[in-house]
Design an enzyme around this catalytic site. Sequence first.
Site: not given
Length: 802
Positions: A670, A743, A777
Site C-alpha cells: 500500500s 482492490d 487490498h
Amino acid sequence: MKLKLSLLFLLVGLSGFSQEELTYQKPSKEILELADYERAPSVTMDTKKEYMLLSYRNTYKTLDELNQEELRLGGLRINPITNISSTVTYINNIKVRKIKDKNEIQVTGLPQNPKISNIAWSPDEKKIAFSHTTATGVELWVLDIASAKATRLTDATVNANMGGPFSWYRDNQSLLVKMLPKDRPALIDSKKDLPKGPTVSTSDGSKSQNRTYQDLLKNKTDETNFETLVTSELYKVDLNGKASLFKKADLYAGEGFSPDGNYILITTIQKPFSYIVPLSRFPMKSIVYDQTGKEIKVVNEVPLSEIMPKGFMATRKGKRSMSWRSDAPATLYFVEALDGGDPANKVDFRDEVFLWEAPFASNPTSLAKTAQRYGGIVWGNNTTAILYDQWYDTRNEKTYLINPSNPNQAPKVIFDRNSQDIYSDPGSFETVKNQYGRQVLALENDNAFLIGEGHTKDGQFPFIDEFNIKTFKPKRLYQSNYKDKVESIFSIEDFKKGDVLVQIQSKSEYPNYYFRNIKKKNQLTQITDFKNPFESIKNVHKEVIKYKRKDGVELSGTLYLPVGYDMKKKEKLPLLIWAYPEEYKDKNSAGQSAQNSNEFTFPNYGSFVYWVTKGYVVLDDASFPIVGEGTTEPNDTFITQLVDNAAAAIDAVDKLGYINRKKVAVGGHSYGAFMTANLLTHSDLFACGIARSGAYNRTLTPFGFQSEQRNYWEVPEVYNTMSPFMNAEKMKTPLMLVHGDADNNPGTFTLQTERYFQALKGLGAPVRMVLLPKESHGYAAKENILHLLWEQDQFLEKYLKN
C-alpha cells in the site's frame, strides 16, 4: 480438485518484453512449511470469566471462496446469492470451555461444514447468537453455553448485507432480526438491462473535496439493485424460532436497544443516493420506537453529505454520533458542530455534546462544549464521565472529567498530550459491565483505573494505574517487568482481590492467556496452552536495533538474522527491508519506538520474515518517519526524508557487520509500495524492490491521500514530485509490482499498478507485474498467497542474491 486457473504475468528482463503463462506455484520447502500452518483458535470470554468460546477458522481462504458472485454497490461488496458481505472470513468450528477446566467441549448440533459469523453474546451471557451461511442464504442460530448445544432458529432468509443482522432483546429470550422481504424483487442484470438514457451528474458550484472512494453506485440499475439488497423486514424471533413482524420493509442501516430495553433506535437510509460518496454519507433518518414498535420520536434527519469542507477535522452539520448513554436507562447523546463542520472557521468551541432523555418530550440539553473536535465519551455514573477531544493538525488530544448531572460545571482537563507521543500515553480507562449489561467506567472509592501499554525509551512495560478522580493523581498498582517476554493486560477481573486477565508471549512462545494476581506476589494461572506452529524459526536471532537519521531523528527496526547465522564470523549477506512511512508533526514523537523484540515471531505474507530461512538478513518494520514541524507539512520534504531513512537503516545494519550493502532490497504494501517505488526512483541504495498494492500517480487522488490534506491544485509540485509515475523515466532498478485485481481500498485502484507498469515498460525499466485474481487490498486466498511467496522468492534470488 487442483486449480488450474492461469495467471497473466508481464515480464521485462534483459531479453526484452515477454509474457508468461503460469499455473499457481508454491514456494520452496523452507517458506512453505512456515506459510502452510494451522491457525490457533480465537478466544472470547464472558465478563465473569466462567466460560470461553474458542473459534476456529482456516488459515487462508480458497480462490473458490473469492470467486463467488459479487456486487459492489455504495461501498459494499455483497454476495447477492447468500445476502452477506463477500469479504466475510468464516469460522468453521466452535468449542466452549469452562475456564477453570482444561477440557474443551465440541459444540453439538452445528450444521455440516459450518460457515459461522456475526457472533453475539446474550445480555446475561448464557447464550450466543450467530449466523450460518448456506449455499442459498444466511440462517440465525443460537448456542446454549452450559450445554454446548447449537440450534437453528430461522431458515436461510436473514439479510446480512449491511452487517450485524440481529440484536438481542434485554430479556435474553428474543432477537430483533433483519429478514429478506417476502415480496423482494429480482435483481437487475446490468449486463443485459439496456439503459434508458445516459448517466448525468452535475455540480452547483459548491466545493466538495472528497477522497477517492471505491465501489460506488454508477447508474440507475445500481441504485435499484442497492435498494433491493439493503431492504429488510424486521422480525422479533424467540428462542423457539417463532417469528413475528416488528417493522415492515425499509432500508435499515442500524438498530440499537436502550440500556433498559424499553426503546429501540432505528436508522434507515433515505433517498437520494449518491454516485460520488458511499452509503455512510447517504441521507439517513433515525426514529425511536417502544418495544411494541410504536413510534415515539423522529430524533435525527441527516441530508445527503456530498459537500464537505477540506481537512481531516472536517465534519458534517447537524446531529452526529448519536447513541444511547450506557449508564442511564434511556437517554440519547449526540454531538453538533459549532464551526459549521469547517476546520478553517475560527471559533472558541468546535463541538457541543447534548443529552436527550426518553420519551423526548422536552428539547435536548447541553452537556459540554469541546475546544477541539469531539473524540468520544466513557460513561460512568450520574456525576462522572470521561470526555475526549482532538485536533489532527496539531496532533493534540485532551481528556476531561465531566459531571453529567451538572452541565454548568466546566470540564476538567485530566490529560493534555500529543497523541503521537507514545511514551507519555497514560493508558485507557478500564470499564465494567453495569446493571444494564453495558460497559461503563470502573469506579472504586473515587478511583478509576488506567491500563497502559507502557512504551518507554528503555522498552515496553505495561501497567495498571489507580487514578483518583478528586486529586487527578495516579498510583501505580502493577507494572510488568519482563525483559524477555511481552505481557499484554486485557482487563481487571476483581478489583479487591487483584485478579487481572493478561496475555504473555515471547519470541518463541505463542501468545497465551493467564490470570495474574497483582496482590499475591503476581501469581500466574495459565488459561490456554497454544503451541508454536513455527518451530523452524523459534531460535532465530531477533532484536530491535536503534539508530539515527542524519538529522538526528531516532529510528528503529526489528532485525532478524538467518537461522544458524554465526554472529562471530559475520558473513556478509543480502538484506531485506520492509517498511511503511508514517507522518509526524515533531521529531521527538517520530523517534519513539513501539517495537518489542520479545513479541512472538509470527511470519506472514505481509513481511519478509520468511526469508530468514533462505539466507537473508531481514529488517522488519523499519522506521520511516516523515516529519513536518510547525507550519511545514511532512510531505514538503517527503523524498529527501524517505531516502535519509533508508540510508540510515542500511548504514545501521552494515555497521553491525552482517550485510553486503550492495545487495539490499526494499519492499512494502500500500503506502509502503508507494515508498518502495520512490526509493528505487530517487536513490541508488537498492538492488531491487517489491511493491504491493500501491498508488503511484497522485493526480488520480487529487483531493488528498494518506495524511495529506491539501489538494493537487494547492500544491501540484508536492503531488508531482511524490508520484513515481511522474518520474518513471528515472527508474532503472528491477521492481516487482503486485496488485489484487479487485482492490477495494480508496485510492489504490488496480489501475494504478497497471498504468505504472506500462510507463516503466515503455521506458525500458526492468519490471515484473503480478495481478492476483479476485484479491482485494489485503490478500486472502491460499493459492494466491503461496504463489506470491514463490514470485517474491524467485525475484529475490535473481536480482538480489545472485
